[in-house]
Each structure stands twice: as structure tokens, then as C-alpha cells.
Design a protein around this motif. Structure first.
Motif, PDB file in Angstrom:
ATOM      1  N   GLN A 138       7.093  11.490 -16.338  1.00 17.61           N
ATOM      2  CA  GLN A 138       8.410  12.088 -16.548  1.00 17.61           C
ATOM      3  C   GLN A 138       9.262  11.274 -17.518  1.00 17.61           C
ATOM      4  O   GLN A 138       9.974  11.842 -18.344  1.00 17.61           O
ATOM      5  N   ILE A 139       9.182   9.952 -17.441  1.00 19.14           N
ATOM      6  CA  ILE A 139      10.049   9.145 -18.305  1.00 19.14           C
ATOM      7  C   ILE A 139       9.403   8.777 -19.645  1.00 19.14           C
ATOM      8  O   ILE A 139      10.099   8.320 -20.548  1.00 19.14           O
ATOM      9  N   LEU A 140       8.098   8.967 -19.793  1.00 19.84           N
ATOM     10  CA  LEU A 140       7.424   8.595 -21.035  1.00 19.84           C
ATOM     11  C   LEU A 140       8.040   9.256 -22.271  1.00 19.84           C
ATOM     12  O   LEU A 140       8.325   8.566 -23.253  1.00 19.84           O
ATOM     13  N   PRO A 141       8.290  10.576 -22.289  1.00 15.71           N
ATOM     14  CA  PRO A 141       8.900  11.175 -23.488  1.00 15.71           C
ATOM     15  C   PRO A 141      10.283  10.599 -23.802  1.00 15.71           C
ATOM     16  O   PRO A 141      10.633  10.397 -24.969  1.00 15.71           O
ATOM     17  N   GLU A 142      11.049  10.302 -22.771  1.00 18.64           N
ATOM     18  CA  GLU A 142      12.382   9.732 -22.989  1.00 18.64           C
ATOM     19  C   GLU A 142      12.286   8.296 -23.495  1.00 18.64           C
ATOM     20  O   GLU A 142      13.087   7.874 -24.335  1.00 18.64           O
ATOM     21  N   ALA A 143      11.321   7.549 -23.009  1.00 17.40           N
ATOM     22  CA  ALA A 143      11.117   6.180 -23.492  1.00 17.40           C
ATOM     23  C   ALA A 143      10.754   6.209 -24.970  1.00 17.40           C
ATOM     24  O   ALA A 143      11.267   5.406 -25.763  1.00 17.40           O
ATOM     25  N   ARG A 144       9.878   7.140 -25.349  1.00 19.84           N
ATOM     26  CA  ARG A 144       9.529   7.278 -26.771  1.00 19.84           C
ATOM     27  C   ARG A 144      10.755   7.623 -27.604  1.00 19.84           C
ATOM     28  O   ARG A 144      10.943   7.094 -28.696  1.00 19.84           O
ATOM     29  N   GLN A 145      11.586   8.508 -27.090  1.00 19.82           N
ATOM     30  CA  GLN A 145      12.796   8.916 -27.808  1.00 19.82           C
ATOM     31  C   GLN A 145      13.750   7.735 -27.986  1.00 19.82           C
ATOM     32  O   GLN A 145      14.303   7.535 -29.074  1.00 19.82           O
ATOM     33  N   ILE A 146      13.924   6.941 -26.962  1.00 17.90           N
ATOM     34  CA  ILE A 146      14.817   5.774 -27.038  1.00 17.90           C
ATOM     35  C   ILE A 146      14.305   4.789 -28.081  1.00 17.90           C
ATOM     36  O   ILE A 146      15.074   4.288 -28.916  1.00 17.90           O
ATOM     37  N   VAL A 147      13.003   4.505 -28.066  1.00 10.57           N
ATOM     38  CA  VAL A 147      12.420   3.574 -29.035  1.00 10.57           C
ATOM     39  C   VAL A 147      12.542   4.136 -30.450  1.00 10.57           C
ATOM     40  O   VAL A 147      12.855   3.406 -31.392  1.00 10.57           O
ATOM     41  N   ASP A 148      12.323   5.444 -30.614  1.00  4.42           N
ATOM     42  CA  ASP A 148      12.462   6.071 -31.936  1.00  4.42           C
ATOM     43  C   ASP A 148      13.899   5.981 -32.449  1.00  4.42           C
ATOM     44  O   ASP A 148      14.126   5.698 -33.629  1.00  4.42           O
ATOM     45  N   ILE A 149      14.863   6.209 -31.584  1.00  4.55           N
ATOM     46  CA  ILE A 149      16.272   6.109 -31.990  1.00  4.55           C
ATOM     47  C   ILE A 149      16.598   4.673 -32.394  1.00  4.55           C
ATOM     48  O   ILE A 149      17.219   4.439 -33.431  1.00  4.55           O
ATOM     49  N   TYR A 150      16.151   3.711 -31.603  1.00  3.99           N
ATOM     50  CA  TYR A 150      16.385   2.307 -31.926  1.00  3.99           C
ATOM     51  C   TYR A 150      15.775   1.955 -33.278  1.00  3.99           C
ATOM     52  O   TYR A 150      16.404   1.296 -34.104  1.00  3.99           O
ATOM     53  N   GLN A 151      14.543   2.423 -33.516  1.00  5.66           N
ATOM     54  CA  GLN A 151      13.874   2.143 -34.790  1.00  5.66           C
ATOM     55  C   GLN A 151      14.640   2.769 -35.947  1.00  5.66           C
ATOM     56  O   GLN A 151      14.756   2.175 -37.023  1.00  5.66           O
ATOM     57  N   TRP A 171      17.815   3.158 -36.108  1.00  8.40           N
ATOM     58  CA  TRP A 171      18.971   2.286 -36.351  1.00  8.40           C
ATOM     59  C   TRP A 171      18.574   1.103 -37.217  1.00  8.40           C
ATOM     60  O   TRP A 171      19.313   0.695 -38.105  1.00  8.40           O
ATOM     61  N   LEU A 172      17.392   0.542 -36.941  1.00  7.36           N
ATOM     62  CA  LEU A 172      16.928  -0.593 -37.737  1.00  7.36           C
ATOM     63  C   LEU A 172      16.644  -0.191 -39.177  1.00  7.36           C
ATOM     64  O   LEU A 172      16.750  -1.014 -40.088  1.00  7.36           O
ATOM     65  N   ASP A 173      16.286   1.072 -39.389  1.00  6.63           N
ATOM     66  CA  ASP A 173      15.955   1.557 -40.731  1.00  6.63           C
ATOM     67  C   ASP A 173      17.181   2.003 -41.529  1.00  6.63           C
ATOM     68  O   ASP A 173      17.064   2.295 -42.720  1.00  6.63           O
ATOM     69  N   ASN A 222      20.402   3.647 -46.841  1.00  4.28           N
ATOM     70  CA  ASN A 222      21.688   3.688 -47.524  1.00  4.28           C
ATOM     71  C   ASN A 222      21.687   2.858 -48.804  1.00  4.28           C
ATOM     72  O   ASN A 222      22.634   2.154 -49.108  1.00  4.28           O
ATOM     73  N   VAL A 223      20.623   2.947 -49.554  1.00  2.00           N
ATOM     74  CA  VAL A 223      20.501   2.216 -50.806  1.00  2.00           C
ATOM     75  C   VAL A 223      21.277   2.960 -51.881  1.00  2.00           C
ATOM     76  O   VAL A 223      21.222   4.193 -51.981  1.00  2.00           O
ATOM     77  N   LEU A 224      21.988   2.210 -52.706  1.00  9.15           N
ATOM     78  CA  LEU A 224      22.765   2.799 -53.783  1.00  9.15           C
ATOM     79  C   LEU A 224      21.831   3.456 -54.796  1.00  9.15           C
ATOM     80  O   LEU A 224      20.937   2.820 -55.339  1.00  9.15           O
ATOM     81  N   THR A 225      22.038   4.742 -55.047  1.00 11.79           N
ATOM     82  CA  THR A 225      21.178   5.457 -55.988  1.00 11.79           C
ATOM     83  C   THR A 225      21.942   5.978 -57.197  1.00 11.79           C
ATOM     84  O   THR A 225      21.360   6.189 -58.247  1.00 11.79           O
ATOM     85  N   ASP A 226      23.233   6.188 -57.083  1.00 13.86           N
ATOM     86  CA  ASP A 226      24.035   6.711 -58.189  1.00 13.86           C
ATOM     87  C   ASP A 226      25.173   5.747 -58.502  1.00 13.86           C
ATOM     88  O   ASP A 226      25.727   5.114 -57.612  1.00 13.86           O
TER      89      ASP A 226
END
Length: 113
Positions: A63-76, A78-80, A85-89
Motif C-alpha cells: 500500500q505504501i510503496l507507490p507513495e514512497a516512490r512518489q515522495i522520492v521522485d518529488i525529492y529528486q 527538487w534536487l534537479d 533553471n539554466v539561463l538560456t536567453d
């Protein structure tokens, strides 16, 4: 609860055994087992059934495995954020006299770098 512990839980859920998960995570098996026990104590329920043929997720673990994956994906994600947000213009506004005098040298210098 630490993100690292959730990553351990996910890897363990995707592995056939604690030893296999420990190898994938590059941690010692006792450290992984200890982290799992701490997570189970914190949550108040058992995540894995342990048997002679390895481990399997309990219904609560499933039951919690999909939510754990979602939390880790959201955290990742944030790190990315800094990478996204690299300046392109560049927008430049200049006075006319500056444009004729220095601007061509500036543009040429930007193209060379």
C-alpha cells in the motif's frame, strides 16, 4: 524518516532478498536490516514478511510503496531544479551610441566563448 530510508525500502521491495538489495545500494546487509526495522517501528507496522526464500511485501508494504516512490521522485525533482533553471536567453537594451561603438565586439566575444 529520512529519504535514504525510503530509497532503501523501495530497493528492498524491488529485490528478491536483503543481500541483493544491500549490494544494489552499496551498504552492508546489517545496516539495511537495521534501517528497515527503524522504519517499521516508526510506521507501527511490518513492511516485509521474511521467509527462507527471501522477503515479500506485506499488504501494508504494498500500500505504501507507490507513495514512497512518489515522495522520492518529488525529492529528486527538487534536487534537479537548479539544473532546469539554466539561463538560456539574454535580452540586451543599449543606448544607440553604445550600440555602434562596443556592441559588435561584445557579440563577437560571446560567440567565441
Amino acid at each position: 524518516m529520512k529519504i535514504k530510508t525510503l530509497e532503501y525500502f523501495i530497493t528492498l521491495a524491488e529485490s528478491a532478498s536483503i543481500n541483493e538489495a544491500a549490494q544494489k545500494l552499496f551498504v552492508a546487509q546489517p545496516s539495511l536490516t537495521k534501517a528497515l526495522h527503524h522504519l517499521e517501528e516508526e510506521l507501527g507496522f511490518v513492511l516485509f514478511e521474511r521467509g527462507r526464500h527471501g522477503i515479500t511485501l506485506t499488504s501494508m508494504g504494498q500500500q505504501i510503496l507507490p507513495e514512497a516512490r512518489q515522495i522520492v521522485d518529488i525529492y529528486q525533482s527538487w534536487l534537479d531544479l537548479p539544473k532546469k533553471n539554466v539561463l538560456t536567453d539574454i535580452e540586451i537594451h543599449v543606448h544607440t551610441s553604445f550600440f555602434n561603438f562596443l556592441f559588435p565586439n561584445i557579440i563577437l566575444g560571446m560567440k567565441e566563448s
